[in-house]
Structures are given as C-alpha cells and as structure tokens.
Motif scaffolding. Structure first.
Motif, PDB file in Angstrom:
ATOM      1  N   ALA A 169      64.819  19.587   9.475  1.00  0.00           N
ATOM      2  CA  ALA A 169      63.864  20.470   8.810  1.00  0.00           C
ATOM      3  C   ALA A 169      64.527  21.304   7.718  1.00  0.00           C
ATOM      4  CB  ALA A 169      63.191  21.380   9.841  1.00  0.00           C
ATOM      5  N   LEU A 170      65.811  21.612   7.965  1.00  0.00           N
ATOM      6  CA  LEU A 170      66.519  22.456   6.989  1.00  0.00           C
ATOM      7  C   LEU A 170      66.985  21.652   5.772  1.00  0.00           C
ATOM      8  CD1 LEU A 170      68.674  24.591   9.457  1.00  0.00           C
ATOM      9  CD2 LEU A 170      66.941  25.483   7.906  1.00  0.00           C
ATOM     10  N   VAL A 174      70.563  33.505  18.205  1.00  0.00           N
ATOM     11  CA  VAL A 174      71.602  32.506  17.954  1.00  0.00           C
ATOM     12  C   VAL A 174      71.223  31.634  16.748  1.00  0.00           C
ATOM     13  CG1 VAL A 174      70.849  30.636  19.470  1.00  0.00           C
ATOM     14  CG2 VAL A 174      73.288  31.072  19.179  1.00  0.00           C
ATOM     15  N   LEU A 175      69.920  31.411  16.576  1.00  0.00           N
ATOM     16  CA  LEU A 175      69.482  30.634  15.414  1.00  0.00           C
ATOM     17  C   LEU A 175      69.833  31.384  14.125  1.00  0.00           C
ATOM     18  CD1 LEU A 175      65.941  29.403  16.600  1.00  0.00           C
ATOM     19  CD2 LEU A 175      67.944  27.961  16.121  1.00  0.00           C
ATOM     20  N   ARG A 176      69.538  32.678  14.165  1.00  0.00           N
ATOM     21  CA  ARG A 176      69.751  33.467  12.950  1.00  0.00           C
ATOM     22  C   ARG A 176      71.239  33.594  12.639  1.00  0.00           C
ATOM     23  NH1 ARG A 176      70.575  38.619  12.601  1.00  0.00           N
ATOM     24  NH2 ARG A 176      69.982  39.008  14.750  1.00  0.00           N
ATOM     25  N   ARG A 177      72.027  33.832  13.683  1.00  0.00           N
ATOM     26  CA  ARG A 177      73.441  34.116  13.445  1.00  0.00           C
ATOM     27  C   ARG A 177      74.247  32.859  13.171  1.00  0.00           C
ATOM     28  NH1 ARG A 177      72.872  37.243  17.920  1.00  0.00           N
ATOM     29  NH2 ARG A 177      74.059  35.722  19.133  1.00  0.00           N
ATOM     30  N   ARG A 178      73.950  31.751  13.889  1.00  0.00           N
ATOM     31  CA  ARG A 178      74.921  30.660  13.894  1.00  0.00           C
ATOM     32  C   ARG A 178      74.436  29.338  13.317  1.00  0.00           C
ATOM     33  NH1 ARG A 178      79.130  30.219  18.691  1.00  0.00           N
ATOM     34  NH2 ARG A 178      79.542  28.433  17.344  1.00  0.00           N
ATOM     35  N   LEU A 179      73.103  29.148  13.232  1.00  0.00           N
ATOM     36  CA  LEU A 179      72.657  27.799  12.906  1.00  0.00           C
ATOM     37  C   LEU A 179      73.192  27.310  11.548  1.00  0.00           C
ATOM     38  CD1 LEU A 179      71.003  25.376  13.770  1.00  0.00           C
ATOM     39  CD2 LEU A 179      69.012  26.357  12.626  1.00  0.00           C
ATOM     40  N   LEU A 180      72.998  28.136  10.500  1.00  0.00           N
ATOM     41  CA  LEU A 180      73.431  27.690   9.174  1.00  0.00           C
ATOM     42  C   LEU A 180      74.944  27.532   9.123  1.00  0.00           C
ATOM     43  CD1 LEU A 180      71.035  29.714   6.831  1.00  0.00           C
ATOM     44  CD2 LEU A 180      70.828  27.384   7.702  1.00  0.00           C
ATOM     45  N   THR A 181      75.643  28.462   9.781  1.00  0.00           N
ATOM     46  CA  THR A 181      77.104  28.407   9.791  1.00  0.00           C
ATOM     47  C   THR A 181      77.604  27.141  10.467  1.00  0.00           C
ATOM     48  OG1 THR A 181      76.865  30.750  10.253  1.00  0.00           O
ATOM     49  CG2 THR A 181      79.119  29.871  10.158  1.00  0.00           C
ATOM     50  N   ASP A 182      77.089  26.897  11.701  1.00  0.00           N
ATOM     51  CA  ASP A 182      77.575  25.735  12.457  1.00  0.00           C
ATOM     52  C   ASP A 182      77.234  24.429  11.749  1.00  0.00           C
ATOM     53  OD1 ASP A 182      78.689  27.307  14.339  1.00  0.00           O
ATOM     54  OD2 ASP A 182      77.185  26.947  15.917  1.00  0.00           O
ATOM     55  N   LEU A 183      76.079  24.410  11.048  1.00  0.00           N
ATOM     56  CA  LEU A 183      75.685  23.180  10.364  1.00  0.00           C
ATOM     57  C   LEU A 183      76.257  23.137   8.936  1.00  0.00           C
ATOM     58  CD1 LEU A 183      71.957  22.876  11.552  1.00  0.00           C
ATOM     59  CD2 LEU A 183      74.004  21.762  12.478  1.00  0.00           C
ATOM     60  N   GLN A 184      77.035  24.164   8.599  1.00  0.00           N
ATOM     61  CA  GLN A 184      77.690  24.240   7.293  1.00  0.00           C
ATOM     62  C   GLN A 184      76.686  24.109   6.163  1.00  0.00           C
ATOM     63  OE1 GLN A 184      80.633  21.180   7.708  1.00  0.00           O
ATOM     64  NE2 GLN A 184      81.749  22.306   9.271  1.00  0.00           N
ATOM     65  N   GLU A 208      67.991  27.950  -0.418  1.00  0.00           N
ATOM     66  CA  GLU A 208      66.929  27.103   0.149  1.00  0.00           C
ATOM     67  C   GLU A 208      66.985  27.062   1.675  1.00  0.00           C
ATOM     68  OE1 GLU A 208      64.298  25.928  -1.065  1.00  0.00           O
ATOM     69  OE2 GLU A 208      63.664  24.460   0.425  1.00  0.00           O
ATOM     70  N   PRO A 209      68.169  26.721   2.280  1.00  0.00           N
ATOM     71  CA  PRO A 209      68.212  26.713   3.750  1.00  0.00           C
ATOM     72  C   PRO A 209      67.870  28.083   4.356  1.00  0.00           C
ATOM     73  CG  PRO A 209      70.125  25.610   2.847  1.00  0.00           C
ATOM     74  CD  PRO A 209      69.436  26.272   1.682  1.00  0.00           C
ATOM     75  N   ILE A 210      68.291  29.163   3.684  1.00  0.00           N
ATOM     76  CA  ILE A 210      68.011  30.494   4.239  1.00  0.00           C
ATOM     77  C   ILE A 210      66.506  30.725   4.270  1.00  0.00           C
ATOM     78  CG2 ILE A 210      68.258  32.980   3.832  1.00  0.00           C
ATOM     79  CD1 ILE A 210      71.051  32.377   2.712  1.00  0.00           C
ATOM     80  N   ARG A 228      64.179  28.435   4.303  1.00  0.00           N
ATOM     81  CA  ARG A 228      63.560  27.559   5.319  1.00  0.00           C
ATOM     82  C   ARG A 228      63.812  28.076   6.730  1.00  0.00           C
ATOM     83  NH1 ARG A 228      64.195  21.152   3.676  1.00  0.00           N
ATOM     84  NH2 ARG A 228      63.272  21.305   1.588  1.00  0.00           N
ATOM     85  N   LEU A 229      65.031  28.622   6.976  1.00  0.00           N
ATOM     86  CA  LEU A 229      65.370  29.119   8.316  1.00  0.00           C
ATOM     87  C   LEU A 229      64.444  30.262   8.721  1.00  0.00           C
ATOM     88  CD1 LEU A 229      67.207  29.095  10.826  1.00  0.00           C
ATOM     89  CD2 LEU A 229      68.688  30.730   9.642  1.00  0.00           C
ATOM     90  N   ILE A 230      64.152  31.145   7.770  1.00  0.00           N
ATOM     91  CA  ILE A 230      63.296  32.284   8.099  1.00  0.00           C
ATOM     92  C   ILE A 230      61.927  31.798   8.583  1.00  0.00           C
ATOM     93  CG2 ILE A 230      62.051  34.239   7.073  1.00  0.00           C
ATOM     94  CD1 ILE A 230      64.573  34.600   5.247  1.00  0.00           C
ATOM     95  N   VAL A 231      61.378  30.818   7.864  1.00  0.00           N
ATOM     96  CA  VAL A 231      60.066  30.285   8.258  1.00  0.00           C
ATOM     97  C   VAL A 231      60.160  29.565   9.608  1.00  0.00           C
ATOM     98  CG1 VAL A 231      58.195  28.746   7.592  1.00  0.00           C
ATOM     99  CG2 VAL A 231      59.418  30.060   5.844  1.00  0.00           C
ATOM    100  N   LEU A 232      61.269  28.793   9.795  1.00  0.00           N
ATOM    101  CA  LEU A 232      61.447  28.065  11.061  1.00  0.00           C
ATOM    102  C   LEU A 232      61.487  29.019  12.254  1.00  0.00           C
ATOM    103  CD1 LEU A 232      64.084  25.319  10.172  1.00  0.00           C
ATOM    104  CD2 LEU A 232      61.741  24.942  10.953  1.00  0.00           C
ATOM    105  N   ILE A 233      62.177  30.136  12.074  1.00  0.00           N
ATOM    106  CA  ILE A 233      62.282  31.092  13.184  1.00  0.00           C
ATOM    107  C   ILE A 233      60.917  31.721  13.476  1.00  0.00           C
ATOM    108  CG2 ILE A 233      63.280  33.306  13.886  1.00  0.00           C
ATOM    109  CD1 ILE A 233      65.857  32.465  12.522  1.00  0.00           C
TER     110      ILE A 233
END
Lengths: 585, 269
Positions: free
Chosen positions: A47-48, A82-92, A97-99, A101-106
């Motif tokens: 999705a991201l 954990v989604l907010r803190r780590r998802l983008l980091t762990d998935l590099q 754009e990903p930020i 999308r992440l806000i909407v996903l959460i």
C-alpha cells in the motif's frame, strides 16, 4: 519485491509482535502470530509503495487483527505506535509520499479495528444472551421432563403411578373403542402389619421386590404395570377376549408372590388379593375401570378370604352402591326422625275383629324411596345400631299401644325381633322395661321371631324365649318348618310363610294342592295348640280359603294396609284427636 | 402442565462459572460481569494466573494436532468450555474434513453456544454432560451418533480433572473411559499442580470454593495415579509449556502450575 524489503518486513513484524500485549490467546502460538503479522506488514508495504495509494489496506489490517483474536484495545494503541515509529524506517522508505500514505493508512487501521471490534462485541453480547435463553429453555425442558416423570411415577418402585395409569387407560379407550380390556388391582395383604413388624425399610424393599416380580410378568406378556402407591399395583391387559384373560393375568401375578423372599434378614411370605374388571373398552371411562376394579378388590378382601380374586359384577355393584348410600344415611335418618313405625291390623277371621296391630319400621329415604324393613334391620345390624334402634322402636310402639282402648279386648302389639337380639342377654330386661314404662300389659305384646331362633344351638336364645313367655309375653314364630322343635317351645303363635299362599287362586291349577297343604299345616299347628296367623294376605281367594280352613288370624294388604301411627290411634280412640304429647313415631 | 414454583438452578449468572471465566481469560466476550470480576480478582491475588488459561489452551491445540498427526479422527472434548478460540474441530477438520468432534460441558450456556456455532457442522456437536457421570456421556445418543467407540478416539480432559473431588473417584472415571475406548485411543490431560507461589495459589483455590466447581490441586504423582487404565507417553506428565513445545514459543515463560501429557489406552486396560 526487493530482498531488502522482505528483511524489513520480518524485522518490523518482530517488533510489532514484541509491542503487542499478551492478553489475547492466539491459537497456534508465536509461530502463527508471527506469520499473521508478517502477512499484514506485506499488505502495508504494498500500500505504501504501489503505483496508487490503497488506504483500505490499513482498514483490512485492523479487521484481520480482531478476527485473529488480537482484539484487546491495547493492541490498537500499541500497533498505531509501532506503525508510526518504525514502519517506514524498517521498510527503508523515505520521502513525503510514503509519509502521507502512512498517515491515511493509520487512520484507516483505527477505523477497521474499532469497527470490527464493535461488531464482534455486539455479536457476542447478542449471542450470549441468546445462548443464555437457549440454555434456560433447554434446562426448563429437562426440568419439565423430570417433573413429568416424578408426577407420573412412583418414587419407590419407579413404576407408573395412578396419574400415569389413568392417562394410559384414556389413550387405550380412545384408540381401541371396539376391543375389550381387563384391569387387575393387586393388593398385598396385611402389608401394614409387615410395615409395623419389620419397619419401613424392609417394607419398602418388599414393595420393590414385588414390583420386580410383577414387572417380569408384565414385560413377558406385554401388560401395562402401575404402582398406585402403598401396597396396591395394577395390571392392564389389552385386547382381552373375555374375563378369563384378565383372571389369568391376575392369577399369574398372584402366584409369583408366593415364593418367599429374604429381606433384611427376614424370610417374608406374602399373599395378595386381586380385584378384576374385564369389559368392552368403550363401556366407560378410565375412572370407571379403576373404581370397579377397586370395588372387586374390596369384595375379595371382605367376602372371599379363601379365594384370592373376584371378578367385578355390575349387579353386585348396584347392590353395593345402594347399601353404601343407605349405610351412610341411616344414623342421620334416626336423628332426623325419618324412621317411623307402620301398624297393620291383625284380623281374627272368626268374627272379623281387629285383635292386634303388627308394627314394622318404615324408612323413606329421600332419594331411594321406601326401604324394606328387613333391609333396614340388616343395615342397622351391620353398622352396630340395631340394638339401640330396636329398643327405641319398641318403646315408641309400646307407649302408643298402651293408649289404645277397644272393646271387648284391646289389640295386642306385634313386633319383629331378630335372632341376634334374642342372643343379647339384656333383652328380657329391655322388653320388661319398655312394658313398665309404657304401662302396656305383657299379654298385649307379641314378639315375632325368626324360625332359626328355635334352632339356635346356644341355650341363651331358648332361655330368653322361656323368660319372655313366663312374663306373659306372646311369642310368634315365622315359617316354622316342622312341629318337632315347636312342641317344647314357649311359642304361642305360628306365622304362616306368605309363600304358602302363592298358589291359593281359584283360577290356578295349584289351588287344590296349595289349599291341601295349608289345611294340613293349620290342623297340625292346632293339634299342637298353637294359634295360626296368616301374613301377607293379598286376595279374596286367599282370605276365604284361610277362613274356611280355620286359620285364626290374618294380616295383609287385602285386609288392611299398614297405617300411620295417627290412623292407628284414630282406629282405637274414635273421636279423640291424638294427644299432643303422643310419641312422634 | 404446571411448573413448580421454585427457580431452576441450571443457568446461574450470579455465580462465576469456570467455562466463562476461561473465556474471559482468553480474551473472549462470552462471559458475564460476575465471571470477569472473578477472573480479575484471581489475577489480583495471583498475578499471572490468567496466563494459565492461555497455556492450557495452547497445550490443548498442540495435543490435538499431535493426536491428529497420529491418525486420531474422532475427539471427545470434555470440559470444553466455550470453544470460540482455538476450536478442536477447526484444528482437526482442517486436516481431515470428516473428523468427528463432540464437545461436552456441564455449563448449559457453553453448550448452547457451542451447539449454535456447530449447527451447520455435520461432524461436530456439543452436549451437556457431567464428567462425574461417565456412563451418561459414553451412552449419550448424540455422542454415539458421532463417535464410534470401536475405533480409536481422542479423549481430551484439559483443565477439568482438577474440578473432580476425590470422593467422586476420578481414577474410576478415567478407568471407565479406558474401558469404553478401543485400543489405540488416546487421552490428553492437564491438571493444576502445587505452584511455586503456594499462598497465591491457595488464594485462588479459595476463590473457586465460591463457585459450583471447586478446585483440587494434586501433585504430578497424584495425577499420574489417576491414569490407571492409560499408559502415559513420552515425555510423560510435564509442565504444560514443556509438552512438545513449538520451537517458536521457546521464548515464552514456562508454565509450572499445571502438568499435562498424552496417554494411550493400555493394551491390558
């Protein structure tokens, strides 16, 4: 998918798992939890990074968590963190754009999680309340079955009870209206004595043993067996062809009881009595069947101690019913003055003069009408009030007769006296007391006794008769069979058996022989110096024959009907109204 | 017909019920306030006790998978509670579509709920039964409909035997199941044993005294003594977290307040 990305998925899922509280049980353990979280992380990765934004992926992850038993509210808080803190980091993933999308996903994740949790809790609440109702209903049904069983079975033997038996008979009667049915009531004799002697425990076990034996017959022969409580059982035989079938069933059951049994250290031998009814099924209700069987059982116990069963007979029932009604009514009838005396004139045939009055008790029952004197005295004897009743009637009659004046001779009072009364040693003083109180001279009283009084083996009766005669009281005897025991007796009068008059009818061929017999008897009694009185004279022929044959006196409806006390008083005190103090009877 | 005036005691939502307490402990929603309060109080007097419910459920899941792997195709789950999480029938019917499962519980609500969940499942059902009356369970018509006792059967008694008093002869009960089961049948059992934190465990035991199902703690040796007709298989009766653990759960804290194991019907039994 890039290799590095998958590494990131695994790392993020591990962190996610670590962050989740363990309050929910997840089937399959850590392995399955890890597997689920990795799959969800992959959906989020797509999705991201996909060509178009897929905000709904967040919603689906929220739904999946709840569906997989990770539904604690803290799961949502921990996941969002954990989604907010780590998802983008762990998935590099970097860049705006990903930020975005992440806000909407959460946001969508929170919506999916809460919506599903709300639905699940609501469903669970509805379902448990349904389950509770369902469980309640099931439980009620079980209770109803238990209660029904308890209501329809004897607690001691487990056999159907009276209510069940009645219901069963109702069904048979409804289903087989054109067949026949037999019901046997079986009653253990002297059960209460066993209960008293050996105790309740032994008595109960005896009943259980009896139930077992009866059950064997019932099962074998396809009879319906019930335990009506206490010491009474019932067998129902369907499709009988006649009384024999029911009798056989009862007999078989009774025979089973004969073998003694050892209970509580005692060898107990018992017998049972049976009452049997066998009839067309449609002849009456279940209540009738049981009532008539019970009546037959009563007959067995009362009248046939030697035999063990009795078959119900309708005619006997009618007699029984009448006797029961009369028995219950009699004591009250005496109290309410329903009993009266009727007086029938005794005529001297030679000069057509009234020489006596025969008094008989009269009872007009309000429903059953006039009760014959013989039946009345029988009943009184059965319920033990014959003696006081007779004394009472004797007093009343003597008192009335004492007031009768007539010329040239006042009439004698004739009254019946049973042999049982004669056996009572107090009779002599009772009679003399009645005479003394009333002022009636002894020679104006005639006691009419039954023929068997002369044959009574006890000396007491003969002694009493002698005593009465010595006091001047006349004794008349009914229907004596022959002269032998008459000669030595103090009897002064013989009352002819009314049956001797039956053939005395000039239009009947029996006329000659009947009159010959009468002539012979009258002559014989005269030879023995006894007065002869004919009773129940009902025709002119009879009267003329008796007159011609020299019979001394007679009474009967042809001569004069029994009359009320008042009418009798009028007869002997013409012109005088009976005094107001005269006896009520 | 006229019902008696007394109130039946079948569904009592005024006293906690073990099946519903377990459901709450596992994170389920099929429980009443009284059950939740009981569970919260238990957790308060013995922190970590609710984890015991998780570990028992996890043991049940592993034991059922293990038995299914051994070819067992029919299961009698006694004291099944409310099977919303980690159902036996889901586990076994996943492997074999026509595997048979009968759930037995004493709690009518649990049974009613189970029956509704299973309404469309030809091969699984739930009946009300009391473990203390084994013949009623073994002779139950609906049990006999699904379970063929001439074939091996998996009897599951997870976290239920410790509700059976000695006076009710638990060894005799297990023997009756052994007598009824065919050769090759298995029994999975777990049971509360003396905990390290004995005073806390005693507090929980006393809490259970207020419920219709009071709790008996038995030593592993005493539990083994109940299994007369059954031969315990490797690794024996062990702490439930140690019984054939999933490698992935190696990091989970061990559970030593209950032992569990799987036994096979003795050839001689």
């Amino acid at each position: 998918m890039r290799l590095g990305a998958d590494h990131g998925v695994v790392a993020f899922a591990a962190a996610w798992a670590q962050a989740l509280p363990r309050t929910n049980f997840v089937p399959g353990g850590t392995a399955r939890r890890t597997q689920l979280l990795q799959a969800m992380t992959r959906q989020l990765l797509t999705a991201l990074t996909g060509p178009v934004a897929d905000p709904h992926a967040g919603f689906r992850v929220g739904v999946d968590l709840v569906h997989n038993a990770m539904s604690d509210p803290r799961v949502m808080a921990a996941s969002m963190g954990v989604l907010r803190r780590r998802l983008l980091t762990d998935l590099q993933l970097t860049g705006p754009e990903p930020i975005a999308r992440l806000i909407v996903l959460i946001e969508q994740f929170a919506l999916g999680f809460t919506t599903t949790l709300r639905d699940r809790v609501r469903d669970a609440a509805e379902s448990i309340s349904r389950d509770e109702r369902e469980a309640w209903r099931t439980h009620q049904q079980q209770l109803q079955r238990q209660v029904r069983h308890a209501l329809l079975h004897d607690p001691l033997t487990g056999l159907p009870n009276r209510a069940a038996l009645t219901a069963y008979l109702d069904i048979v009667i409804a289903r087989k209206p054109s067949s026949r049915i037999g019901v046997c009531l079986l009653n253990i004799q002297r059960f209460s004595a066993i209960n008293d002697t050996f105790g309740t425990t032994t008595a109960d076990r005896l009943l259980q043993d009896t139930a077992r034996r009866f059950r064997a017959v019932a099962t074998d022969r396809d009879y319906y067996l019930a335990h009506l409580g206490g010491d009474t059982f019932a067998l129902v035989v369907e499709d009988t062809t006649g009384p024999d079938d029911a009798v056989k069933a009862a007999d078989m059951a009774l025979r089973l009881l004969r073998h003694p049994r050892r209970i509580g250290g005692h060898d107990l031998s018992i017998t049972a009595a049976a009452g049997i009814v066998e009839r067309p099924t449609a002849a009456g209700s279940s209540g009738d069947l049981l009532r008539t069987a019970a009546m037959a059982l009563t007959w067995t116990r009362r009248d046939n101690p030697a035999t063990s069963w009795t078959l119900f007979e309708p005619a006997r029932e009618a007699r029984d019913v009448r006797r029961h009604q009369l028995t219950h009514a009699l004591p009250d009838a005496v109290r309410r003055g329903e009993l009266t005396l009727a007086y029938q004139p005794i005529i001297r045939l030679r000069d057509n003069t009234i020489v006596g009055m025969h008094a008989t008790p009269r009872w007009r029952h309000r429903n059953l009408g006039a009760v014959p004197a013989g039946e009345l005295l029988d009943l009184a004897e059965r319920i033990g009030i014959l003696a006081p009743l007779s004394v009472h009637l004797l007093h009343v009659a003597c008192t009335r007769a004492a007031t009768w004046q007539a010329t040239p001779e006042p009439p004698i009072l004739s009254i019946d006296c049973t042999t049982a009364q004669l056996r009572d040693t107090g009779i002599l003083s009772t009679v003399t007391a009645a005479l003394d109180t009333s002022g009636l001279p002894p020679n104006r009283l005639q006691l009419a006794v039954a023929q068997d009084a002369l044959r009574d083996p006890s000396d007491a009766v003969a002694f009493t008769l002698d005593g009465l005669a010595r006091n001047g009281i006349h004794i008349a005897v009914n229907n004596t069979g022959g002269p032998a025991n008459l000669a030595d007796s103090p009897i002064s009068t013989v009352l002819l058996d009314p049956r001797l008059l039956n053939g005395v009818d000039v239009y009947l061929p029996t006329y000659a022989s009947s009159t010959t017999t009468l002539a012979w008897l009258i002559e014989m009694f005269h030879d023995l110096a006894r007065t002869v009185t004919a009773t129940d004279v009902r025709s002119r022929d009879q009267l003329e024959a008796l007159h011609d044959l020299g019979c001394d006196t007679a009474r009967g409806d042809y001569l004069a009907h029994p009359m009320t006390p008042d009418a009798a008083d009028q007869l002997f005190n013409p012109g005088n109204r009976p005094p107001s103090t005269s006896p009520a009877v | 017909m006229v019902l008696p005036e007394w109130v039946p005691d079948g569904v009592d939502i005024t006293t906690p019920n073990a099946a519903r307490v377990y459901d709450y402990a596992l994170g389920g929603f099929h429980n009443f306030e009284v059950d939740r309060r009981f569970a919260d109080e238990a957790e308060r007097v013995w922190p970590g006790v609710l984890q015991l419910a998780h570990d028992n459920r996890a043991f049940l899941g592993r034991a059922v998978r293990w038995l299914a792997g051994r070819g067992i195709r029919q299961f009698l789950d006694i004291g099944s509670g409310i099977p919303t999480l980690g159902n036996v029938h889901e586990v076994v019917q996943c492997a074999t579509a026509d595997a048979r499962v009968v759930y037995v519980d004493i709690d009518p609500v649990a049974v009613a709920h189970s029956r509704r969940i299973l309404a469309d499942n030809r091969y699984a059902t739930a009946v009300q039964g009391d473990l203390r009356q084994p013949q009623d369970i073994l002779g139950h018509l609906e049990v006999l409909d699904l379970i063929d006792f001439s074939e091996p059967v998996g009897v599951l008694m997870v976290a239920v035997l410790h509700f059976i008093d000695d006076a009710d002869d638990p060894a005799g009960i297990l023997q009756q199941f052994a007598d009824a089961a065919a050769a090759g049948s298995h029994l999975a059992v777990s049971h509360a044993v003396p905990a390290v934190n004995a005073p806390a465990q005693e507090n929980v035991r006393q809490l259970y005294q207020r419920t219709p199902t009071s709790l008996r703690i038995r030593t592993p040796a005493q539990v083994a003594g109940l299994l007369g007709g059954w031969q315990v298989l490797e690794p024996g009766l062990v702490p439930i977290s140690d019984w054939h653990p999933d490698p992935e759960d190696a990091d989970e804290p061990p559970q030593r307040s209950a032992v569990g194991g799987v036994a096979r019907r003795s050839a001689t039994g």
